[in-house]
Design a protein around this motif. Sequence first.
Motif, PDB file in Angstrom:
ATOM      1  N   ASP A  42       0.850  -1.185   0.000  1.00 28.58           N
ATOM      2  CA  ASP A  42       0.000   0.000   0.000  1.00 28.58           C
ATOM      3  C   ASP A  42       0.889   1.239   0.000  1.00 28.58           C
ATOM      4  N   ALA A  43       0.823   2.012  -1.076  1.00 25.83           N
ATOM      5  CA  ALA A  43       1.682   3.192  -1.197  1.00 25.83           C
ATOM      6  C   ALA A  43       1.471   4.190  -0.064  1.00 25.83           C
ATOM      7  N   ASN A  44       0.284   4.186   0.544  1.00 27.26           N
ATOM      8  CA  ASN A  44       0.044   5.109   1.652  1.00 27.26           C
ATOM      9  C   ASN A  44       0.952   4.823   2.840  1.00 27.26           C
ATOM     10  N   GLY A  45       1.547   3.631   2.867  1.00 27.61           N
ATOM     11  CA  GLY A  45       2.405   3.259   3.986  1.00 27.61           C
ATOM     12  C   GLY A  45       3.866   3.609   3.809  1.00 27.61           C
ATOM     13  N   ILE A  46       4.231   4.236   2.692  1.00 24.17           N
ATOM     14  CA  ILE A  46       5.653   4.540   2.506  1.00 24.17           C
ATOM     15  C   ILE A  46       6.082   5.781   3.277  1.00 24.17           C
ATOM     16  N   SER A  47       5.172   6.764   3.410  1.00 23.72           N
ATOM     17  CA  SER A  47       5.540   8.032   4.036  1.00 23.72           C
ATOM     18  C   SER A  47       4.293   8.781   4.468  1.00 23.72           C
ATOM     19  N   HIS A  48       4.461   9.662   5.472  1.00 22.64           N
ATOM     20  CA  HIS A  48       3.378  10.562   5.862  1.00 22.64           C
ATOM     21  C   HIS A  48       3.264  11.739   4.898  1.00 22.64           C
ATOM     22  N   ASP A  49       4.246  11.919   4.028  1.00 21.09           N
ATOM     23  CA  ASP A  49       4.282  13.044   3.099  1.00 21.09           C
ATOM     24  C   ASP A  49       3.455  12.715   1.856  1.00 21.09           C
ATOM     25  N   PRO A  50       2.323  13.406   1.636  1.00 19.06           N
ATOM     26  CA  PRO A  50       1.478  13.105   0.472  1.00 19.06           C
ATOM     27  C   PRO A  50       2.220  13.256  -0.857  1.00 19.06           C
ATOM     28  N   ALA A  51       3.178  14.169  -0.927  1.00 18.12           N
ATOM     29  CA  ALA A  51       3.932  14.372  -2.163  1.00 18.12           C
ATOM     30  C   ALA A  51       4.775  13.148  -2.490  1.00 18.12           C
ATOM     31  N   GLN A  52       5.351  12.517  -1.467  1.00 15.24           N
ATOM     32  CA  GLN A  52       6.138  11.309  -1.685  1.00 15.24           C
ATOM     33  C   GLN A  52       5.252  10.158  -2.158  1.00 15.24           C
ATOM     34  N   VAL A  53       4.081  10.040  -1.582  1.00 21.28           N
ATOM     35  CA  VAL A  53       3.149   8.983  -1.981  1.00 21.28           C
ATOM     36  C   VAL A  53       2.699   9.198  -3.423  1.00 21.28           C
ATOM     37  N   ALA A  54       2.379  10.446  -3.777  1.00 22.07           N
ATOM     38  CA  ALA A  54       1.946  10.754  -5.140  1.00 22.07           C
ATOM     39  C   ALA A  54       3.056  10.481  -6.144  1.00 22.07           C
ATOM     40  N   ALA A  55       4.296  10.838  -5.785  1.00 23.49           N
ATOM     41  CA  ALA A  55       5.424  10.607  -6.690  1.00 23.49           C
ATOM     42  C   ALA A  55       5.651   9.120  -6.909  1.00 23.49           C
ATOM     43  N   TYR A  56       5.507   8.345  -5.854  1.00 19.85           N
ATOM     44  CA  TYR A  56       5.658   6.890  -5.960  1.00 19.85           C
ATOM     45  C   TYR A  56       4.594   6.313  -6.889  1.00 19.85           C
ATOM     46  N   ARG A  57       3.354   6.743  -6.704  1.00 25.56           N
ATOM     47  CA  ARG A  57       2.250   6.205  -7.508  1.00 25.56           C
ATOM     48  C   ARG A  57       2.361   6.585  -8.980  1.00 25.56           C
ATOM     49  N   SER A  58       2.918   7.749  -9.271  1.00 29.17           N
ATOM     50  CA  SER A  58       3.004   8.216 -10.660  1.00 29.17           C
ATOM     51  C   SER A  58       4.300   7.797 -11.345  1.00 29.17           C
ATOM     52  N   ASP A  59       5.204   7.188 -10.605  1.00 33.08           N
ATOM     53  CA  ASP A  59       6.503   6.797 -11.156  1.00 33.08           C
ATOM     54  C   ASP A  59       6.326   5.591 -12.081  1.00 33.08           C
ATOM     55  N   LYS A  60       6.622   5.790 -13.365  1.00 29.98           N
ATOM     56  CA  LYS A  60       6.422   4.722 -14.346  1.00 29.98           C
ATOM     57  C   LYS A  60       7.426   3.581 -14.196  1.00 29.98           C
ATOM     58  N   LEU A  61       8.502   3.810 -13.442  1.00 32.13           N
ATOM     59  CA  LEU A  61       9.494   2.750 -13.240  1.00 32.13           C
ATOM     60  C   LEU A  61       9.196   1.913 -11.999  1.00 32.13           C
ATOM     61  N   VAL A  62       8.195   2.309 -11.230  1.00 29.52           N
ATOM     62  CA  VAL A  62       7.770   1.521 -10.066  1.00 29.52           C
ATOM     63  C   VAL A  62       6.751   0.485 -10.526  1.00 29.52           C
ATOM     64  N   HIS A  63       6.890  -0.753 -10.071  1.00 30.91           N
ATOM     65  CA  HIS A  63       5.932  -1.794 -10.424  1.00 30.91           C
ATOM     66  C   HIS A  63       5.519  -2.572  -9.177  1.00 30.91           C
ATOM     67  N   ASP A  64       4.480  -3.390  -9.314  1.00 27.78           N
ATOM     68  CA  ASP A  64       3.966  -4.132  -8.155  1.00 27.78           C
ATOM     69  C   ASP A  64       4.083  -5.645  -8.326  1.00 27.78           C
ATOM     70  N   ARG A  65       4.970  -6.101  -9.210  1.00 31.08           N
ATOM     71  CA  ARG A  65       5.065  -7.535  -9.503  1.00 31.08           C
ATOM     72  C   ARG A  65       6.035  -8.245  -8.543  1.00 31.08           C
ATOM     73  N   ILE A  66       5.649  -9.433  -8.137  1.00 29.90           N
ATOM     74  CA  ILE A  66       6.540 -10.289  -7.355  1.00 29.90           C
ATOM     75  C   ILE A  66       6.261 -11.737  -7.731  1.00 29.90           C
ATOM     76  N   SER A  67       7.318 -12.487  -8.003  1.00 27.12           N
ATOM     77  CA  SER A  67       7.169 -13.898  -8.355  1.00 27.12           C
ATOM     78  C   SER A  67       7.223 -14.753  -7.094  1.00 27.12           C
ATOM     79  N   ALA A  68       6.786 -15.990  -7.244  1.00 23.53           N
ATOM     80  CA  ALA A  68       6.823 -16.913  -6.113  1.00 23.53           C
ATOM     81  C   ALA A  68       8.265 -17.130  -5.646  1.00 23.53           C
ATOM     82  N   ARG A  69       9.208 -17.183  -6.587  1.00 22.53           N
ATOM     83  CA  ARG A  69      10.613 -17.387  -6.215  1.00 22.53           C
ATOM     84  C   ARG A  69      11.155 -16.197  -5.428  1.00 22.53           C
ATOM     85  N   LEU A  70      10.813 -14.993  -5.851  1.00 22.67           N
ATOM     86  CA  LEU A  70      11.262 -13.810  -5.121  1.00 22.67           C
ATOM     87  C   LEU A  70      10.607 -13.749  -3.746  1.00 22.67           C
ATOM     88  N   ALA A  71       9.325 -14.066  -3.660  1.00 17.58           N
ATOM     89  CA  ALA A  71       8.639 -14.078  -2.364  1.00 17.58           C
ATOM     90  C   ALA A  71       9.263 -15.102  -1.425  1.00 17.58           C
TER      91      ALA A  71
END
Length: 283
Positions: A170-199
């Motif tokens: 949950d991106a809301n958990g990265i920081s109390h700063d709304p600008a940091q959360v917004a930047a994370y969500r809009s960053d095209k190089l950020v992804h949410d994928r994780i494989s079973a091997r990585l987990a």
Amino acid sequence: MSDSTQAPYTLRDGLNVAIYDWPLPMRQRPRAAVLIVHGLGEHAWRYDTVAQRLNEWGFFVRAYDQRGHGESGGARGVLPDEDTLLDDLEEMVDDTRRHICQAWACPLVLLGHSMGGLVAATFVQRHVAPVDALVLSSPALDTGMTAFQKRLTRLLYRWAPDLTVSNGLDANGISHDPAQVAAYRSDKLVHDRISARLAQFIDSNGPRVVAAAPTWAVPTLLMYAGADRLVRPEGSRAFAAVAPSALVHSRCFDGLFHEIFNETDPSPVYAELRAWLDDRAPA
């Protein structure tokens, strides 16, 4: 923006990864080289502010996009082998030692955040290659996975290790700063994928690092968020409770969220880091 450089690096298996360097002015000897290992789903450039601060203090800084992340190659969140991230880090450490540390006769410091903190800590725990000091920022030593999630991960790891799903962060958990959360969500190089091997790598190695804490042999600064909602701070507390106090200094930042360097007021975090580095690599 700082005066950083980006270059491709070809790993042993032919995969290209992106390396970022923040060098010091010409002929200025660095106090140490700091190699940054980023967290799950993110990328090295998110540490530009951290790198700039370290530059100001007299440190050469290098970071790289781990495979399957950022500008590096590889399917998002997929690993060809459970220990691939450790092998990749070994290459980064060897290259940094040869081209930076040996050239300037300076020590090497690993700085890992979240999953990157787990990768760096596991690297040290297994004695993959020597490093002179270690900094851990909210390391993923305890993911808080339920028993059902653990069983499902082991099942998928056995039958479909490359299958990817959402990491559920949950991106809301990265920081109390709304600008940091917004930047994370809009960053095209950020992804949410994780494989079973990585987990499986994350879930299995966190407890191993904690179990190895009593025999820890590398000077380490452990900084973690007391209100972390993405990894459980209990993992860091358990490590700090049994690690040798002469080598491991820990600091819990009560009330902070996961990305302690990106909080609304990160000055106490930077002060802790600078004081510790001043003791290990004097100006």
